[in-house]
Design a protein around this motif. Structure first.
Motif, PDB file in Angstrom:
ATOM      1  N   UNK A  93       0.871  -1.180   0.000  1.00  0.00           N
ATOM      2  CA  UNK A  93       0.000   0.000   0.000  1.00  0.00           C
ATOM      3  C   UNK A  93       0.905   1.225   0.000  1.00  0.00           C
ATOM      4  N   UNK A  94       0.754   2.055  -1.013  1.00  0.00           N
ATOM      5  CA  UNK A  94       1.611   3.241  -1.115  1.00  0.00           C
ATOM      6  C   UNK A  94       1.313   4.230   0.002  1.00  0.00           C
ATOM      7  N   UNK A  95       2.359   4.948   0.393  1.00  0.00           N
ATOM      8  CA  UNK A  95       2.223   6.014   1.385  1.00  0.00           C
ATOM      9  C   UNK A  95       2.693   7.354   0.831  1.00  0.00           C
ATOM     10  N   UNK A  96       3.438   7.324  -0.287  1.00  0.00           N
ATOM     11  CA  UNK A  96       3.923   8.553  -0.913  1.00  0.00           C
ATOM     12  C   UNK A  96       4.357   8.266  -2.344  1.00  0.00           C
ATOM     13  N   UNK A  97       4.223   9.273  -3.182  1.00  0.00           N
ATOM     14  CA  UNK A  97       4.712   9.216  -4.562  1.00  0.00           C
ATOM     15  C   UNK A  97       5.495  10.498  -4.813  1.00  0.00           C
ATOM     16  N   UNK A  98       6.702  10.356  -5.347  1.00  0.00           N
ATOM     17  CA  UNK A  98       7.536  11.531  -5.615  1.00  0.00           C
ATOM     18  C   UNK A  98       8.106  11.453  -7.020  1.00  0.00           C
ATOM     19  N   UNK A  99       7.958  12.519  -7.806  1.00  0.00           N
ATOM     20  CA  UNK A  99       8.610  12.555  -9.116  1.00  0.00           C
ATOM     21  C   UNK A  99      10.120  12.397  -8.943  1.00  0.00           C
ATOM     22  N   UNK A 100      10.749  11.653  -9.859  1.00  0.00           N
ATOM     23  CA  UNK A 100      12.189  11.407  -9.777  1.00  0.00           C
ATOM     24  C   UNK A 100      12.837  11.600 -11.146  1.00  0.00           C
ATOM     25  N   UNK A 101      12.398  12.613 -11.872  1.00  0.00           N
ATOM     26  CA  UNK A 101      12.905  12.861 -13.216  1.00  0.00           C
ATOM     27  C   UNK A 101      11.820  12.555 -14.231  1.00  0.00           C
ATOM     28  N   UNK A 102      12.098  12.896 -15.488  1.00  0.00           N
ATOM     29  CA  UNK A 102      11.107  12.667 -16.539  1.00  0.00           C
ATOM     30  C   UNK A 102      10.649  11.214 -16.563  1.00  0.00           C
ATOM     31  N   UNK A 103       9.347  11.023 -16.438  1.00  0.00           N
ATOM     32  CA  UNK A 103       8.701   9.707 -16.511  1.00  0.00           C
ATOM     33  C   UNK A 103       9.182   8.714 -15.450  1.00  0.00           C
ATOM     34  N   UNK A 104       9.828   9.196 -14.401  1.00  0.00           N
ATOM     35  CA  UNK A 104      10.272   8.339 -13.302  1.00  0.00           C
ATOM     36  C   UNK A 104       9.673   8.843 -11.993  1.00  0.00           C
ATOM     37  N   UNK A 105       9.311   7.863 -11.151  1.00  0.00           N
ATOM     38  CA  UNK A 105       8.687   8.175  -9.866  1.00  0.00           C
ATOM     39  C   UNK A 105       9.218   7.211  -8.818  1.00  0.00           C
ATOM     40  N   UNK A 106       9.324   7.694  -7.592  1.00  0.00           N
ATOM     41  CA  UNK A 106       9.612   6.827  -6.462  1.00  0.00           C
ATOM     42  C   UNK A 106       8.312   6.655  -5.694  1.00  0.00           C
ATOM     43  N   UNK A 107       7.873   5.415  -5.601  1.00  0.00           N
ATOM     44  CA  UNK A 107       6.652   5.098  -4.869  1.00  0.00           C
ATOM     45  C   UNK A 107       7.072   4.449  -3.555  1.00  0.00           C
ATOM     46  N   UNK A 108       6.787   5.126  -2.456  1.00  0.00           N
ATOM     47  CA  UNK A 108       7.087   4.617  -1.122  1.00  0.00           C
ATOM     48  C   UNK A 108       5.822   3.961  -0.592  1.00  0.00           C
ATOM     49  N   UNK A 109       5.995   2.835   0.089  1.00  0.00           N
ATOM     50  CA  UNK A 109       4.822   2.176   0.630  1.00  0.00           C
ATOM     51  C   UNK A 109       5.169   1.096   1.618  1.00  0.00           C
ATOM     52  N   UNK A 110       4.123   0.565   2.222  1.00  0.00           N
ATOM     53  CA  UNK A 110       4.259  -0.512   3.201  1.00  0.00           C
ATOM     54  C   UNK A 110       4.116  -1.847   2.496  1.00  0.00           C
ATOM     55  N   UNK A 111       5.200  -2.617   2.495  1.00  0.00           N
ATOM     56  CA  UNK A 111       5.215  -3.958   1.923  1.00  0.00           C
ATOM     57  C   UNK A 111       5.143  -4.958   3.065  1.00  0.00           C
ATOM     58  N   UNK A 112       4.183  -5.866   2.981  1.00  0.00           N
ATOM     59  CA  UNK A 112       4.025  -6.893   4.010  1.00  0.00           C
ATOM     60  C   UNK A 112       4.259  -8.259   3.395  1.00  0.00           C
ATOM     61  N   UNK A 113       5.265  -8.947   3.923  1.00  0.00           N
ATOM     62  CA  UNK A 113       5.597 -10.313   3.514  1.00  0.00           C
ATOM     63  C   UNK A 113       5.736 -11.126   4.781  1.00  0.00           C
ATOM     64  N   UNK A 114       5.047 -12.252   4.826  1.00  0.00           N
ATOM     65  CA  UNK A 114       5.149 -13.160   5.970  1.00  0.00           C
ATOM     66  C   UNK A 114       4.804 -12.457   7.289  1.00  0.00           C
ATOM     67  N   UNK A 115       3.882 -11.504   7.216  1.00  0.00           N
ATOM     68  CA  UNK A 115       3.422 -10.804   8.407  1.00  0.00           C
ATOM     69  C   UNK A 115       4.300  -9.657   8.857  1.00  0.00           C
ATOM     70  N   UNK A 116       5.441  -9.457   8.207  1.00  0.00           N
ATOM     71  CA  UNK A 116       6.347  -8.355   8.556  1.00  0.00           C
ATOM     72  C   UNK A 116       6.133  -7.211   7.571  1.00  0.00           C
ATOM     73  N   UNK A 117       5.917  -6.011   8.094  1.00  0.00           N
ATOM     74  CA  UNK A 117       5.680  -4.842   7.249  1.00  0.00           C
ATOM     75  C   UNK A 117       6.876  -3.898   7.333  1.00  0.00           C
ATOM     76  N   UNK A 118       7.376  -3.517   6.168  1.00  0.00           N
ATOM     77  CA  UNK A 118       8.502  -2.594   6.074  1.00  0.00           C
ATOM     78  C   UNK A 118       8.167  -1.542   5.017  1.00  0.00           C
ATOM     79  N   UNK A 119       8.662  -0.342   5.223  1.00  0.00           N
ATOM     80  CA  UNK A 119       8.537   0.707   4.230  1.00  0.00           C
ATOM     81  C   UNK A 119       9.612   0.489   3.164  1.00  0.00           C
ATOM     82  N   UNK A 120       9.202   0.533   1.897  1.00  0.00           N
ATOM     83  CA  UNK A 120      10.140   0.360   0.785  1.00  0.00           C
ATOM     84  C   UNK A 120       9.917   1.474  -0.234  1.00  0.00           C
TER      85      UNK A 120
END
Length: 184
Positions: A93-120
């Motif tokens: 689930x995304x928590x932020x989107x930031x432009x990172x140059x022409x046609x590029x974006x950094x999408x920050x979000x909470x990734x949950x695998x095996x019950x562990x959630x980390x921001x990526x």
């Protein structure tokens, strides 16, 4: 000159038959094993005027892992890796989107695998917009991120006779999305 994204504004559903949720991990220190998750669903909200207000969410069925080797897939579904009986879904689930140059974006979000959630932070490239033969507006995005699987409690390994380990700690997630605009 930057791209005008204003015509892209809207809600989209990921077209799973034209998208891929994949990964790459090194095996026995010498080869790369590639795999996919065949069952997933997701949606994207694009705010073309303010891309930072865009959002995305994805849910992946852990049981759908496919590396073209049924014995390996069964092991990956087990408690040694994804523990799909106790954690049947992988979610983002995304928590932020930031432009990172022409046609590029950094999408920050909470990734949950095996019950562990980390921001990526996932680096995405906007691949374009098209209208398909059925009149559907489609957007394409490609992204990837390198994770340490141990951060998500996926720590099984075996030491090799000559040194090194059977499975690399680093796993690259590869994401290719074709999303269809929802009717207004």
């Amino acid at each position: 000159m930057s791209t005008d994204y204003s015509e892209l504004t809207g809600d989209y559903t990921i077209d799973t038959s034209h998208s891929r949720m994949g990964f790459v991990a090194r095996h026995a220190m010498v080869a790369k094993v590639r795999g996919n998750f065949d069952e997933f669903a997701g949606s994207v909200h694009v705010d073309g005027a303010k891309p930072e207000n865009s959002t995305a969410q994805v849910s992946i069925q852990a049981k759908s892992i496919d590396t073209r080797n049924s014995q390996r897939d069964d092991h990956l579904r087990s408690n040694d890796f994804l523990d799909m009986d106790n954690h049947p879904e992988i979610t983002f689930a995304s928590t932020a989107v930031a432009p990172a140059g022409d046609d590029h974006f950094t999408v920050t979000g909470d990734l949950t695998i095996r019950g562990a959630t980390k921001s990526v932070d996932i680096d995405f490239e906007y691949a374009g917009r098209a209208v398909d033969p059925y009149g559907n507006v489609r957007l394409g995005f490609e992204g990837k991120v390198v994770l340490n699987r141990k951060d998500f409690g996926v720590s099984w390994n075996a030491v090799l006779e000559g040194g090194g380990v059977m499975v690399s700690e680093k796993v690259t997630l590869e994401i290719e999305v074709s999303a269809i605009k929802n009717p207004a």
